[in-house]
Design an enzyme around this catalytic site. Structure first.
Site, PDB file in Angstrom:
ATOM      1  N   ASN A   7       0.876  -1.166   0.000  1.00  0.00           N
ATOM      2  CA  ASN A   7       0.000   0.000   0.000  1.00  0.00           C
ATOM      3  C   ASN A   7       0.916   1.220   0.000  1.00  0.00           C
ATOM      4  O   ASN A   7       1.474   1.586   1.032  1.00  0.00           O
ATOM      5  CB  ASN A   7      -0.881  -0.036   1.260  1.00  0.00           C
ATOM      6  CG  ASN A   7      -1.883   1.101   1.298  1.00  0.00           C
ATOM      7  OD1 ASN A   7      -1.827   2.013   0.478  1.00  0.00           O
ATOM      8  ND2 ASN A   7      -2.791   1.038   2.247  1.00  0.00           N
ATOM      9  N   ARG A  89      -2.282  -2.071  -3.796  1.00  0.00           N
ATOM     10  CA  ARG A  89      -3.509  -1.292  -3.671  1.00  0.00           C
ATOM     11  C   ARG A  89      -3.418  -0.110  -4.646  1.00  0.00           C
ATOM     12  O   ARG A  89      -2.443   0.643  -4.620  1.00  0.00           O
ATOM     13  CB  ARG A  89      -3.647  -0.763  -2.246  1.00  0.00           C
ATOM     14  CG  ARG A  89      -4.810   0.151  -2.109  1.00  0.00           C
ATOM     15  CD  ARG A  89      -4.874   0.790  -0.740  1.00  0.00           C
ATOM     16  NE  ARG A  89      -6.000   1.709  -0.715  1.00  0.00           N
ATOM     17  CZ  ARG A  89      -6.014   2.835  -0.026  1.00  0.00           C
ATOM     18  NH1 ARG A  89      -4.987   3.181   0.698  1.00  0.00           N
ATOM     19  NH2 ARG A  89      -7.067   3.608  -0.050  1.00  0.00           N
ATOM     20  N   HIS A 179     -12.516   3.057  -0.838  1.00  0.00           N
ATOM     21  CA  HIS A 179     -12.509   2.053   0.250  1.00  0.00           C
ATOM     22  C   HIS A 179     -13.263   0.793  -0.146  1.00  0.00           C
ATOM     23  O   HIS A 179     -13.772   0.065   0.709  1.00  0.00           O
ATOM     24  CB  HIS A 179     -13.177   2.590   1.547  1.00  0.00           C
ATOM     25  CG  HIS A 179     -12.549   3.819   2.106  1.00  0.00           C
ATOM     26  ND1 HIS A 179     -13.290   4.901   2.497  1.00  0.00           N
ATOM     27  CD2 HIS A 179     -11.269   4.124   2.374  1.00  0.00           C
ATOM     28  CE1 HIS A 179     -12.487   5.841   2.966  1.00  0.00           C
ATOM     29  NE2 HIS A 179     -11.245   5.395   2.902  1.00  0.00           N
ATOM     30  N   ARG A 240     -10.747  16.390   5.503  1.00  0.00           N
ATOM     31  CA  ARG A 240     -11.516  16.633   4.270  1.00  0.00           C
ATOM     32  C   ARG A 240     -12.936  17.063   4.614  1.00  0.00           C
ATOM     33  O   ARG A 240     -13.509  16.613   5.606  1.00  0.00           O
ATOM     34  CB  ARG A 240     -11.561  15.367   3.405  1.00  0.00           C
ATOM     35  CG  ARG A 240     -10.185  14.880   3.041  1.00  0.00           C
ATOM     36  CD  ARG A 240     -10.252  13.599   2.227  1.00  0.00           C
ATOM     37  NE  ARG A 240      -9.259  12.648   2.677  1.00  0.00           N
ATOM     38  CZ  ARG A 240      -9.302  11.351   2.418  1.00  0.00           C
ATOM     39  NH1 ARG A 240     -10.275  10.853   1.692  1.00  0.00           N
ATOM     40  NH2 ARG A 240      -8.353  10.544   2.858  1.00  0.00           N
ATOM     41  N   GLU A 384      -7.988  -4.996   4.771  1.00  0.00           N
ATOM     42  CA  GLU A 384      -7.822  -4.739   3.336  1.00  0.00           C
ATOM     43  C   GLU A 384      -6.646  -5.517   2.770  1.00  0.00           C
ATOM     44  O   GLU A 384      -6.682  -5.972   1.635  1.00  0.00           O
ATOM     45  CB  GLU A 384      -7.632  -3.235   3.105  1.00  0.00           C
ATOM     46  CG  GLU A 384      -8.921  -2.456   3.324  1.00  0.00           C
ATOM     47  CD  GLU A 384      -8.707  -0.983   3.565  1.00  0.00           C
ATOM     48  OE1 GLU A 384      -8.216  -0.627   4.659  1.00  0.00           O
ATOM     49  OE2 GLU A 384      -9.023  -0.181   2.680  1.00  0.00           O
TER      50      GLU A 384
END
Ligand code: ADP
Length: 399
Positions: A7, A89, A179, A240, A384
């Site tokens: 990742n 990823r 996601h 964000r 993940e």
């Protein structure tokens, strides 16, 4: 088969090395400060190894990963050849990749093309994949697992924005969602735990971390999700904004005389919990500040919980029913207050959690619903990396 999962970010690289026979994590770690210094933290064999090494590029970081995996106290294999495949990823796969895929030159080219719509995320990943290809032999197959793939099942009415259609055609402006690997993993995991066919379940999955998204998973398919064209819409996040009236952006740009790059910096990095509270983007620190009497920190927390609650309601309506809500991600798995606040006063809706279970079982895989709650509420820690490793194995075995 042993799979290395990567990742990558612009200055960091997280990895896990997984034995796919047992799905055990043999080693994991983090390379940090790529291009501005360099440090690797490698965890294996019950040891934590930290080394300061100069990482001018991702290539040197990958070399350090191989070195840690094969030599010294943290070694778990004797030769890099024991790495059977590598799963990467990739954030944005656009409309082309609705599935994970073997990395070829065409796939890399597509990932570069999609950089335009994921400028913060795709370029460092492509750089990292190229560096990885230089370090590993050509015989090691590499697979791209996209955050956006799972959401490619959304119907047109959910992914289109109400802007002139020509901009969708010209610039591919639409909702992509993010996601996806996590939403897919936790929803499938719940079906497995319940011993039910996922086709029969309507689930709202809440992935809440530094970035957060809520997804409506109907029959195992994503039918709507809160993040959009880029990972910034939906609920308010660490730095964000979440959804804002678009005119706020043009108005603010004119008032403050901001360039698009400056505006993007504000919306992505200076907003959310940080922008509202003025003190932190971290949920734990936010709560501590709120408890110490900081009104703006308390407000950011309230906005977080209120926003998530509204999405759960909206997605139950979108699916025409709701069987379960899942909380995952750093905040979803660990914050008792977040889960409690989101589920408060939702009994009319069939959602009631057991506050004691919510506290005692935090951070674990657990059903936290109160007895008689029509909708089951679960904490399911996301994984993940394992999901990426499973896809990598599946694709490589089919070659
Ligand atoms: P990312 O989106 O970067 O993967 P994570 O899923 O790791 O982020 O989530 C990070 C967030 O999780 C931070 O806001 C952090 O404060 C929060 N978090 C982690 N542990 C806890 C905890 N024990 N209680 C509350 N929040 C937590």
């Amino acid at each position: 088969m042993k799979v290395l999962v990567i990742n990558a970010g612009s200055s960091s690289l997280k990895y896990q090395f997984i034995d796919m026979e047992t799905e055990a994590v043999l080693a994991k770690g983090l390379c940090e400060r790529i291009s501005i210094g360099g440090c690797i933290t490698h965890k294996a064999n019950g040891k934590v190894i930290v080394k300061e090494i100069d990482f001018p590029t991702h290539k040197e970081a990958f070399k350090a990963v191989v070195d840690c995996l094969t030599t010294g106290e943290g070694a778990v294999i004797s030769d890099a050849k024991e790495i059977s495949a590598i799963g990467h990823r990739v954030v944005q796969g656009g409309e082309v990749y609705s599935q994970s895929t073997l990395i070829t030159d065409d796939v890399l080219k597509a990932a570069i093309d999609y950089s335009e719509i994921a400028p913060l995320h795709n370029p460092p990943i492509v750089t990292a994949i190229k560096a990885c290809q230089e370090v590993f032999s050509k015989d090691v197959p590499m697979v791209a697992v996209f955050d956006t793939s799972f959401h490619q099942t959304m119907p047109e009415k959910a992914y289109m924005y109400g802007i002139p259609y020509e901009y969708y055609e010209k610039y591919h402006i639409r909702k992509y969602g993010y996601h996806g690997t996590s939403h897919k993993y936790v929803s499938e995991r719940l079906a497995e735990i319940l011993g039910k066919d996922i086709k029969d379940l309507k689930i709202v999955t809440c992935h809440l971390g530094n970035g957060s998204s809520i997804t409506a998973v109907d029959g195992g398919k994503s039918v709507d999700t809160s993040l959009g064209f880029t990972p910034i819409g939906g609920v308010v996040m660490g730095t964000r904004t979440g959804d804002v009236d678009p005119t706020v952006i043009t108005y603010l740009g004119e008032k403050e005389n901001l360039t698009p790059a400056q505006m993007s910096e504000i919306l992505n990095k200076k907003s959310g919990y940080l922008g509202i509270s003025g003190v932190t983007s971290d949920d734990r620190d936010l709560r501590a500040a709120a408890e110490a009497g900081n009104h703006r920190a308390a407000l950011a927390g309230e906005m977080q919980r209120y926003g998530i609650k509204k999405f759960i309601g909206a997605y139950a309506a979108a699916m025409g029913g709701l069987d379960a809500v899942i909380f995952t991600g750093g905040i979803g798995e660990n914050s008792v207050e977040c889960r409690s606040g989101v589920c408060k006063d939702m009994e009319f809706f069939g959602i009631k959690i057991d506050e004691q279970k919510n506290k005692e079982l935090t951070g674990t895989e657990a059903n936290i619903s109160a007895e008689g709650s029509k909708v089951q509420v679960w904490i399911i820690p996301t994984n993940e990396e394992l999901a990426i490793a499973r896809d990598t194995k599946r694709i490589v075995e089919a070659l």
